[in-house]
Design a protein around this motif. Structure first.
Motif, PDB file in Angstrom:
ATOM      1  N   THR A 129     -15.000 -12.379  42.095  1.00  0.00           N
ATOM      2  CA  THR A 129     -15.575 -11.408  43.030  1.00  0.00           C
ATOM      3  C   THR A 129     -14.752 -11.389  44.308  1.00  0.00           C
ATOM      4  O   THR A 129     -14.226 -12.411  44.750  1.00  0.00           O
ATOM      5  N   TRP A 151      -9.635 -14.656  33.675  1.00  0.00           N
ATOM      6  CA  TRP A 151     -10.846 -14.706  34.488  1.00  0.00           C
ATOM      7  C   TRP A 151     -11.116 -13.361  35.152  1.00  0.00           C
ATOM      8  O   TRP A 151     -12.260 -12.916  35.234  1.00  0.00           O
ATOM      9  N   GLU A 208     -14.359 -10.629  34.326  1.00  0.00           N
ATOM     10  CA  GLU A 208     -15.279 -10.365  35.434  1.00  0.00           C
ATOM     11  C   GLU A 208     -15.856 -11.643  36.028  1.00  0.00           C
ATOM     12  O   GLU A 208     -17.035 -11.720  36.384  1.00  0.00           O
ATOM     13  N   LYS A 209     -15.011 -12.665  36.162  1.00  0.00           N
ATOM     14  CA  LYS A 209     -15.422 -13.937  36.761  1.00  0.00           C
ATOM     15  C   LYS A 209     -15.002 -14.033  38.221  1.00  0.00           C
ATOM     16  O   LYS A 209     -15.275 -15.036  38.876  1.00  0.00           O
ATOM     17  N   ILE A 226     -14.671 -17.450  42.560  1.00  0.00           N
ATOM     18  CA  ILE A 226     -14.484 -17.525  41.103  1.00  0.00           C
ATOM     19  C   ILE A 226     -15.496 -18.512  40.551  1.00  0.00           C
ATOM     20  O   ILE A 226     -15.532 -19.677  40.958  1.00  0.00           O
ATOM     21  N   THR A 260     -16.684 -19.794  36.858  1.00  0.00           N
ATOM     22  CA  THR A 260     -16.424 -19.698  35.416  1.00  0.00           C
ATOM     23  C   THR A 260     -16.467 -21.099  34.815  1.00  0.00           C
ATOM     24  O   THR A 260     -16.782 -22.080  35.499  1.00  0.00           O
ATOM     25  N   GLU A 267     -18.146  -8.394  45.438  1.00  0.00           N
ATOM     26  CA  GLU A 267     -18.112  -7.388  44.387  1.00  0.00           C
ATOM     27  C   GLU A 267     -17.160  -7.834  43.272  1.00  0.00           C
ATOM     28  O   GLU A 267     -16.042  -8.306  43.549  1.00  0.00           O
ATOM     29  N   VAL A 268     -17.605  -7.673  42.015  1.00  0.00           N
ATOM     30  CA  VAL A 268     -16.752  -8.024  40.883  1.00  0.00           C
ATOM     31  C   VAL A 268     -15.527  -7.113  40.874  1.00  0.00           C
ATOM     32  O   VAL A 268     -15.650  -5.882  41.005  1.00  0.00           O
ATOM     33  N   SER A 317     -12.273  -6.470  38.402  1.00  0.00           N
ATOM     34  CA  SER A 317     -11.750  -6.829  37.075  1.00  0.00           C
ATOM     35  C   SER A 317     -10.404  -6.172  36.786  1.00  0.00           C
ATOM     36  O   SER A 317     -10.009  -6.036  35.636  1.00  0.00           O
TER      37      SER A 317
END
Length: 325
Positions: A46, A39, A43-44, A67, A69, A50-51, A53
């Motif tokens: 934040t 995840w 990029e699921k 999250i 997703t 803000e994301v 990754s």
């Protein structure tokens, strides 16, 4: 079909200084570390809107996590109306007594007609759980108890308990060739056989494997055993017993060919000749319920073919008291 996942929480201050993936694994224990890492990479996740990754990114504590997703269900398997012997079921798990000849998971040579296909018919929502909730397997011709998770949360907790050997006990009954004098433990790693694709073998580069065994009953040239697994490698009991030069009766892969003792009764001779599967049965399963934590135990009666074989061994031993090996 897919399951939507929406999670929000604040990072506890005591987790400050740890990596993002470690923090999320502790904050959301219903999901595996590998799933959480995926995840993050997808990029699921934040952090404070803000994301983020990078799984190894360290946080300070106090950040707002979100999250959003979904978990895609596997689509390649179909539901099939195959009878299951269900010995227990609730909202989170079910326990089945698997019969001989039923494969647990589709694979080469067995594209359907498996426990997994039966589970999809019995409980359609289980399609949203990876591998239809299957957390451990039994060989095609091994009978006995298996637990299945009906939700992702239950599956995650069961897998963790299984991996940590924490309140997850599996006991087996078996009949092996040869007379064993005492119980013990086998601690030998198991890996794929170097030349035989369908076989496993003791291999120093294999995965750790530990089997405990004790003698339940001795016959002239055979032994009834009770075994407990610490680990769950493919064919583990079968490989470990063959390593001890006591392969299971009927185990064609690992040397369990018929070995009637001298002057064997006609009934025993017939039983050994016609016993076409490994004499192995998952007789007892004990675990902490993955959601409630309640300790639960189930036992499955010894199947008829093993009962008949055991009786023939007893009668043969009784008929030949002076020929005990």
């Amino acid at each position: 079909m897919s399951e939507q996942i929406s999670l929000q929480a604040e990072v506890p201050t005591e987790l400050g200084g740890k990596r993002l993936d470690q923090i999320l694994a502790q904050m959301f224990p219903d999901f595996s570390r590998s799933r959480i890492k995926t995840w993050i990479l997808d990029e699921k996740v934040t952090v404070n809107g803000e994301v983020l990754s990078t799984p190894r990114e360290k946080l300070l504590g106090g950040e707002q996590i979100s999250i959003e997703t979904q978990i895609e269900a596997p689509r390649e398997y179909e539901a099939q109306d195959i009878e299951l012997n269900i010995v227990y079921e609730d909202e989170d798990i079910l326990v089945i007594n698997k019969p001989m000849g039923l494969v647990v998971h589709p694979g080469a040579g067995n594209p359907d007609g498996t426990v997994l296909n039966a589970l999809l018919h019995h409980h359609p929502d289980i399609i949203n759980v990876p591998r239809a909730g299957i957390v451990h397997r039994l060989d095609k011709d091994t009978t006995g108890l298996m637990v299945v998770a009906k939700t992702i949360q239950a599956q995650t907790h069961l897998v963790k308990a299984l991996q940590k050997r924490d309140n997850f006990t599996r006991e087996y009954e078996a009949i092996c060739n040869g007379t064993m004098t005492a119980g013990g433990m086998v601690e030998k790693p198991i890996g794929r056989h170097a030349t035989k694709r369908t076989h496993m073998a003791i291999h120093e580069m294999g995965k750790p494997a530990v089997t405990h065994y004790r003698v339940a009953e001795k016959f002239r040239a055979h032994t009834r055993l009770r075994l407990r697994l610490e680990t769950g490698r493919t064919h583990q009991i079968r490989v470990h017993m063959a390593y001890l030069t006591h392969p299971l009766v009927g185990d064609q892969l690992y040397g369990g060919r018929p070995r009637p003792p001298r002057n064997a009764t006609p009934e025993l001779f017939s039983q050994l000749r016609d016993f076409k599967r490994q004499a192995l049965h998952a007789v007892k399963l004990s675990l902490a319920h993955p959601i409630t934590g309640e300790q639960m135990t189930w036992e499955a009666p010894i199947p008829e073919d093993m009962q008949i074989l055991t009786q023939a061994l007893r009668e043969d031993t009784k008929a030949n008291p002076d020929l005990v090996y």
